[in-house]
Design a protein around this motif. Sequence first.
Motif, mmCIF file in Angstrom:
data_model
loop_
_atom_site.group_PDB
_atom_site.id
_atom_site.type_symbol
_atom_site.label_atom_id
_atom_site.label_comp_id
_atom_site.label_asym_id
_atom_site.label_seq_id
_atom_site.Cartn_x
_atom_site.Cartn_y
_atom_site.Cartn_z
ATOM 1 N N THR A 101 0.813 -1.225 0.000
ATOM 2 C CA THR A 101 0.000 0.000 0.000
ATOM 3 C C THR A 101 0.849 1.279 0.000
ATOM 4 O OG1 THR A 101 -1.905 -1.086 1.025
ATOM 5 C CG2 THR A 101 -1.725 1.305 1.283
ATOM 6 N N THR A 105 0.674 4.301 -2.710
ATOM 7 C CA THR A 105 0.395 5.649 -2.219
ATOM 8 C C THR A 105 1.397 6.646 -2.802
ATOM 9 O OG1 THR A 105 -0.505 4.775 -0.150
ATOM 10 C CG2 THR A 105 0.158 7.088 -0.162
ATOM 11 N N THR A 158 -4.642 -2.352 -3.312
ATOM 12 C CA THR A 158 -3.618 -1.448 -2.772
ATOM 13 C C THR A 158 -3.558 -0.141 -3.556
ATOM 14 O OG1 THR A 158 -1.874 -2.477 -4.128
ATOM 15 C CG2 THR A 158 -2.242 -3.392 -1.943
ATOM 16 N N GLY A 162 -4.000 3.628 -2.113
ATOM 17 C CA GLY A 162 -3.143 4.759 -2.454
ATOM 18 C C GLY A 162 -3.946 5.975 -2.862
ATOM 19 N N ASN A 166 -4.210 9.652 -0.481
ATOM 20 C CA ASN A 166 -3.960 10.970 -1.064
ATOM 21 C C ASN A 166 -5.225 11.820 -1.079
ATOM 22 O OD1 ASN A 166 -1.053 11.186 -2.305
ATOM 23 N ND2 ASN A 166 -1.730 9.096 -2.735
#
Length: 297
Positions: A101, A105, A158, A162, A166
């Motif tokens: 993850t 990200t 994942t 991400g 954000n």
Amino acid sequence: MQRLDAILLLLLSAIWGASFLFMRIASPEFGPIALILVRMGVAFLTLTPFLLNRAFRQKIISHAGPLAILGILNQVIPFTLLSFATLRLEAGFTSLINATTPIFTAIVAVLFFASPINRQQLLGLIVAFAGMFVLSADKLNFHTGGTGWAILAGLGATFCYGLAVNYSHRTMSGLNAREIAVGSMFFSSLVLLVPGLWFWPEQNPGLSAWISALLLATFCTSLAFLLFYRVLRSAGAVASSTVTFMVPVFAVGWGVMLLGEAITPRLILGMLITLAGTALTVQIVRIQRLQPKPLDS
């Protein structure tokens, strides 16, 4: 980190590690969508006492749109994809995919939010993907009964995480952690209600599947969120991020002890490489010579 924070972090890692075990048990009988409806619906119900506070309710109502989007990105889609992945993949293996993850990200931040990335983080991304190749090279079979689609589903989850991280950084500044957790769970439950009932299994799941689903909802979702935000508030983001590295260890352990899953040299090597890359990307480990200058996004 205080001793209590360290204990809570270990407990949280054990609980989140068990979530992959519970999905592995319950998904075949519930199906991915129905299982996540149970997970999010029951998790939300356990946190409804927070809604007794009028100011708490108003905060959620005033941020309904962003919370709904966050619930879809952070819970509805990734939880369903991970549940699908556990139909084919071992609990420990799925948890290792989930451990990427922070990698996604960082990628999302660079690609969509023009965030800078330095040389060490770039190296970390390369190392982490090398680790994923070691883990999955012999499993990328897309024929009937193969695990290729399950691996892609885990990676898709994942990637959604991400996006969610954000997005939340840019839209949730007016909400505290509990408001975000309860609000996103509420909207996740609403989104899942119709599809979850539509895909509800014709045959009622067995006792072990129901117990796993309820433990997944209460301990691995509502309690785990509260524990995580408690540690995040007390110990900070860097200390809290170490949960990323401990969850796969617990998940592999639970899988071996309770499901008879095997630990192979490839699994151990892939896990070490992937987690090393993640540590470089989130800069828990720092290589000074690679630090100085951000690369253009």
